[in-house]
Design a protein around this motif. Structure first.
Motif, PDB file in Angstrom:
ATOM      1  N   LEU A  23      82.049 -52.031 -46.570  1.00 38.87           N
ATOM      2  CA  LEU A  23      82.533 -51.008 -47.731  1.00 38.87           C
ATOM      3  C   LEU A  23      83.044 -49.735 -47.127  1.00 38.87           C
ATOM      4  CD1 LEU A  23      79.841 -51.569 -50.431  1.00 38.87           C
ATOM      5  CD2 LEU A  23      82.089 -52.766 -50.194  1.00 38.87           C
ATOM      6  N   PHE A  24      82.426 -49.076 -46.148  1.00 39.53           N
ATOM      7  CA  PHE A  24      82.931 -48.017 -45.714  1.00 39.53           C
ATOM      8  C   PHE A  24      84.332 -48.214 -45.004  1.00 39.53           C
ATOM      9  CE2 PHE A  24      83.575 -44.993 -42.026  1.00 39.53           C
ATOM     10  CZ  PHE A  24      83.140 -43.788 -42.641  1.00 39.53           C
ATOM     11  N   ASN A  25      84.126 -49.222 -44.326  1.00 37.55           N
ATOM     12  CA  ASN A  25      85.605 -49.495 -43.502  1.00 37.55           C
ATOM     13  C   ASN A  25      86.900 -49.930 -44.615  1.00 37.55           C
ATOM     14  OD1 ASN A  25      84.707 -49.286 -41.031  1.00 37.55           O
ATOM     15  ND2 ASN A  25      84.101 -51.430 -40.789  1.00 37.55           N
ATOM     16  N   GLU A  26      86.415 -50.595 -45.510  1.00 38.90           N
ATOM     17  CA  GLU A  26      87.453 -50.624 -46.541  1.00 38.90           C
ATOM     18  C   GLU A  26      87.922 -49.220 -47.017  1.00 38.90           C
ATOM     19  OE1 GLU A  26      87.577 -52.581 -51.145  1.00 38.90           O
ATOM     20  OE2 GLU A  26      86.112 -53.443 -49.837  1.00 38.90           O
ATOM     21  N   LEU A  27      86.934 -48.414 -47.441  1.00 38.02           N
ATOM     22  CA  LEU A  27      87.437 -47.134 -47.999  1.00 38.02           C
ATOM     23  C   LEU A  27      88.092 -46.227 -46.903  1.00 38.02           C
ATOM     24  CD1 LEU A  27      84.654 -46.621 -50.441  1.00 38.02           C
ATOM     25  CD2 LEU A  27      86.842 -47.180 -50.945  1.00 38.02           C
ATOM     26  N   SER A  28      87.808 -46.436 -45.882  1.00 39.47           N
ATOM     27  CA  SER A  28      88.569 -45.682 -44.469  1.00 39.47           C
ATOM     28  C   SER A  28      89.678 -46.057 -44.416  1.00 39.47           C
ATOM     29  CB  SER A  28      87.683 -45.992 -43.396  1.00 39.47           C
ATOM     30  OG  SER A  28      86.277 -45.393 -43.430  1.00 39.47           O
ATOM     31  N   GLU A  29      90.065 -47.357 -44.524  1.00 32.63           N
ATOM     32  CA  GLU A  29      91.466 -47.837 -44.760  1.00 32.63           C
ATOM     33  C   GLU A  29      92.086 -47.170 -45.744  1.00 32.63           C
ATOM     34  OE1 GLU A  29      93.918 -52.201 -44.353  1.00 32.63           O
ATOM     35  OE2 GLU A  29      91.718 -51.982 -44.148  1.00 32.63           O
ATOM     36  N   TYR A  31      91.733 -44.523 -47.217  1.00 33.91           N
ATOM     37  CA  TYR A  31      91.978 -42.932 -47.224  1.00 33.91           C
ATOM     38  C   TYR A  31      92.226 -42.483 -45.689  1.00 33.91           C
ATOM     39  CZ  TYR A  31      89.761 -42.888 -51.751  1.00 33.91           C
ATOM     40  OH  TYR A  31      89.417 -43.259 -53.152  1.00 33.91           O
ATOM     41  N   GLY A  32      92.493 -43.196 -44.859  1.00 36.50           N
ATOM     42  CA  GLY A  32      92.611 -42.882 -43.607  1.00 36.50           C
ATOM     43  C   GLY A  32      91.712 -42.345 -42.765  1.00 36.50           C
ATOM     44  N   TYR A  33      90.481 -42.626 -42.923  1.00 32.75           N
ATOM     45  CA  TYR A  33      89.451 -42.416 -42.103  1.00 32.75           C
ATOM     46  C   TYR A  33      89.163 -43.249 -40.893  1.00 32.75           C
ATOM     47  CZ  TYR A  33      88.243 -39.443 -46.373  1.00 32.75           C
ATOM     48  OH  TYR A  33      88.467 -38.841 -47.339  1.00 32.75           O
ATOM     49  N   GLN A  34      88.241 -42.746 -39.953  1.00 35.13           N
ATOM     50  CA  GLN A  34      88.167 -43.904 -38.783  1.00 35.13           C
ATOM     51  C   GLN A  34      87.187 -44.993 -39.089  1.00 35.13           C
ATOM     52  OE1 GLN A  34      87.317 -41.884 -35.031  1.00 35.13           O
ATOM     53  NE2 GLN A  34      85.876 -43.360 -34.422  1.00 35.13           N
ATOM     54  N   LYS A  35      87.292 -45.884 -38.806  1.00 36.40           N
ATOM     55  CA  LYS A  35      86.632 -47.213 -39.271  1.00 36.40           C
ATOM     56  C   LYS A  35      85.370 -47.384 -38.246  1.00 36.40           C
ATOM     57  CE  LYS A  35      89.847 -50.114 -41.437  1.00 36.40           C
ATOM     58  NZ  LYS A  35      90.454 -51.643 -41.071  1.00 36.40           N
ATOM     59  N   ILE A  36      84.214 -48.019 -38.792  1.00 36.25           N
ATOM     60  CA  ILE A  36      83.031 -48.157 -37.652  1.00 36.25           C
ATOM     61  C   ILE A  36      83.527 -49.571 -37.129  1.00 36.25           C
ATOM     62  CG2 ILE A  36      80.745 -48.593 -37.651  1.00 36.25           C
ATOM     63  CD1 ILE A  36      80.440 -47.255 -40.280  1.00 36.25           C
ATOM     64  N   LYS A  37      83.298 -49.523 -35.751  1.00 34.16           N
ATOM     65  CA  LYS A  37      83.548 -50.681 -34.952  1.00 34.16           C
ATOM     66  C   LYS A  37      82.229 -51.377 -34.900  1.00 34.16           C
ATOM     67  CE  LYS A  37      87.007 -48.705 -32.174  1.00 34.16           C
ATOM     68  NZ  LYS A  37      87.468 -48.245 -30.828  1.00 34.16           N
ATOM     69  N   GLN A  38      82.289 -52.695 -34.718  1.00 31.24           N
ATOM     70  CA  GLN A  38      80.945 -53.554 -35.027  1.00 31.24           C
ATOM     71  C   GLN A  38      80.205 -52.994 -33.762  1.00 31.24           C
ATOM     72  OE1 GLN A  38      80.114 -55.565 -37.047  1.00 31.24           O
ATOM     73  NE2 GLN A  38      78.124 -55.650 -35.932  1.00 31.24           N
ATOM     74  N   GLU A  39      80.803 -52.911 -32.382  1.00 29.25           N
ATOM     75  CA  GLU A  39      79.999 -52.280 -31.095  1.00 29.25           C
ATOM     76  C   GLU A  39      79.515 -51.064 -31.367  1.00 29.25           C
ATOM     77  OE1 GLU A  39      84.435 -51.775 -30.215  1.00 29.25           O
ATOM     78  OE2 GLU A  39      83.225 -53.307 -31.476  1.00 29.25           O
ATOM     79  N   ASP A  40      79.797 -50.215 -32.444  1.00 30.15           N
ATOM     80  CA  ASP A  40      79.510 -49.090 -32.514  1.00 30.15           C
ATOM     81  C   ASP A  40      78.314 -49.206 -33.698  1.00 30.15           C
ATOM     82  OD1 ASP A  40      81.056 -48.160 -30.671  1.00 30.15           O
ATOM     83  OD2 ASP A  40      82.569 -47.484 -32.158  1.00 30.15           O
ATOM     84  N   LYS A  55      81.429 -37.739 -36.558  1.00 31.98           N
ATOM     85  CA  LYS A  55      81.957 -38.748 -35.616  1.00 31.98           C
ATOM     86  C   LYS A  55      83.079 -39.661 -36.182  1.00 31.98           C
ATOM     87  CE  LYS A  55      80.356 -42.310 -32.279  1.00 31.98           C
ATOM     88  NZ  LYS A  55      80.484 -41.719 -30.976  1.00 31.98           N
ATOM     89  N   LEU A  56      82.884 -39.981 -37.472  1.00 30.47           N
ATOM     90  CA  LEU A  56      83.910 -40.658 -38.089  1.00 30.47           C
ATOM     91  C   LEU A  56      85.308 -39.884 -38.702  1.00 30.47           C
ATOM     92  CD1 LEU A  56      81.449 -43.170 -39.702  1.00 30.47           C
ATOM     93  CD2 LEU A  56      83.136 -43.864 -37.733  1.00 30.47           C
ATOM     94  N   ASN A  57      85.055 -38.579 -38.427  1.00 30.98           N
ATOM     95  CA  ASN A  57      86.066 -37.773 -38.801  1.00 30.98           C
ATOM     96  C   ASN A  57      86.084 -37.796 -40.431  1.00 30.98           C
ATOM     97  OD1 ASN A  57      86.862 -36.821 -36.449  1.00 30.98           O
ATOM     98  ND2 ASN A  57      88.047 -38.641 -35.878  1.00 30.98           N
ATOM     99  N   VAL A  58      85.168 -37.746 -41.194  1.00 29.09           N
ATOM    100  CA  VAL A  58      85.238 -37.715 -42.560  1.00 29.09           C
ATOM    101  C   VAL A  58      85.171 -36.256 -42.854  1.00 29.09           C
ATOM    102  CG1 VAL A  58      84.029 -38.740 -44.676  1.00 29.09           C
ATOM    103  CG2 VAL A  58      84.280 -40.132 -42.754  1.00 29.09           C
ATOM    104  N   PRO A  59      85.832 -35.580 -43.875  1.00 27.38           N
ATOM    105  CA  PRO A  59      85.574 -34.382 -44.260  1.00 27.38           C
ATOM    106  C   PRO A  59      84.278 -34.351 -44.996  1.00 27.38           C
ATOM    107  CG  PRO A  59      87.912 -35.010 -44.651  1.00 27.38           C
ATOM    108  CD  PRO A  59      87.152 -36.370 -44.048  1.00 27.38           C
TER     109      PRO A  59
END
Length: 208
Positions: A23-29, A31-40, A55-59
């Motif tokens: 869900l975070f990655n869906e919303l990051s896409e 709003y243009g935020y950095q996604k969480i990679k599976q390896e992270d 770390k994810l550059n979310v304001p």
């Protein structure tokens, strides 16, 4: 003597970490935020929420809005989640021993009850939603006062450092679980009654 056991929901009772990341990655896409990679994902479990946000550059000012939107999307998927392995036996075992059981979570009461009804889980005496992600101490205190629970009979069980810190503020004993969102390495930075690796250990700690 402990008589009232309050559980966190996401990560503690249900396997929802993968959903939270999706869900975070869906919303990051969106709003243009950095996604969480599976390896992270594992590395993220070893740092605090504030460190993850940075770390994810979310304001920081946008984060509460992001969390609210995640909760709204969550309802579409919550009935597809599974209880943590061994959680059902733990819950029914505690209930049969006469403990009162509750849920207090940063998720919404609607989402939690939607899951409980869909899975025919009817053993909780109360479900409480904490609207403020960083105000869980106030929410736990509000729950205790609302149901007139003797504070010295209350135990909280959760999977995040902020849960430990909340319990410290209001002097409520805490058991941390290592299968949720935060790693054992992070949980031990706070004051705790015990850190456990599976639900059966919770039962053993409470019996002691």
């Amino acid at each position: 003597m402990i008589k009232h056991i309050i559980f966190d929901f996401d990560g503690t009772l249900v396997k929802s970490r993968t959903l939270a990341v999706d869900l975070f990655n869906e919303l990051s896409e969106k709003y243009g935020y950095q996604k969480i990679k599976q390896e992270d994902v594992e590395g993220m479990s070893k740092i605090s929420i504030m460190e993850r946000i940075q770390k994810l550059n979310v304001p920081i000012l946008k984060f509460p809005m992001l969390v609210r939107e995640m909760k709204q999307l969550y309802r579409n998927y919550v009935i597809g989640l599974d209880l943590v392995d061994g959680a059902s036996n733990l819950l029914y075992g505690l209930k049969n021993q006469g403990y009162q059981l509750g849920i207090l979570s940063s998720n919404t009461e609607d989402n939690i009850n939607h899951f409980l009804v869909a899975n025919q889980i009817q053993i909780f005496d109360y479900v409480f939603g904490a609207s403020n992600l960083f105000g869980k101490d106030k929410a736990i205190k509000k729950l205790i006062n609302h149901y007139n629970l003797p504070k010295d009979q209350v135990l909280y069980i959760g999977d995040e450092l902020r849960d430990v810190e909340a319990c410290k503020k209001i002097d409520v004993p805490f058991i941390g679980v290592t299968w949720g969102f935060d790693s054992a390495e992070l949980l031990v930075k706070g004051p705790f009654k015990a850190i456990v690796n599976n639900p059966q250990e919770i039962y053993e700690v409470i019996k002691r």
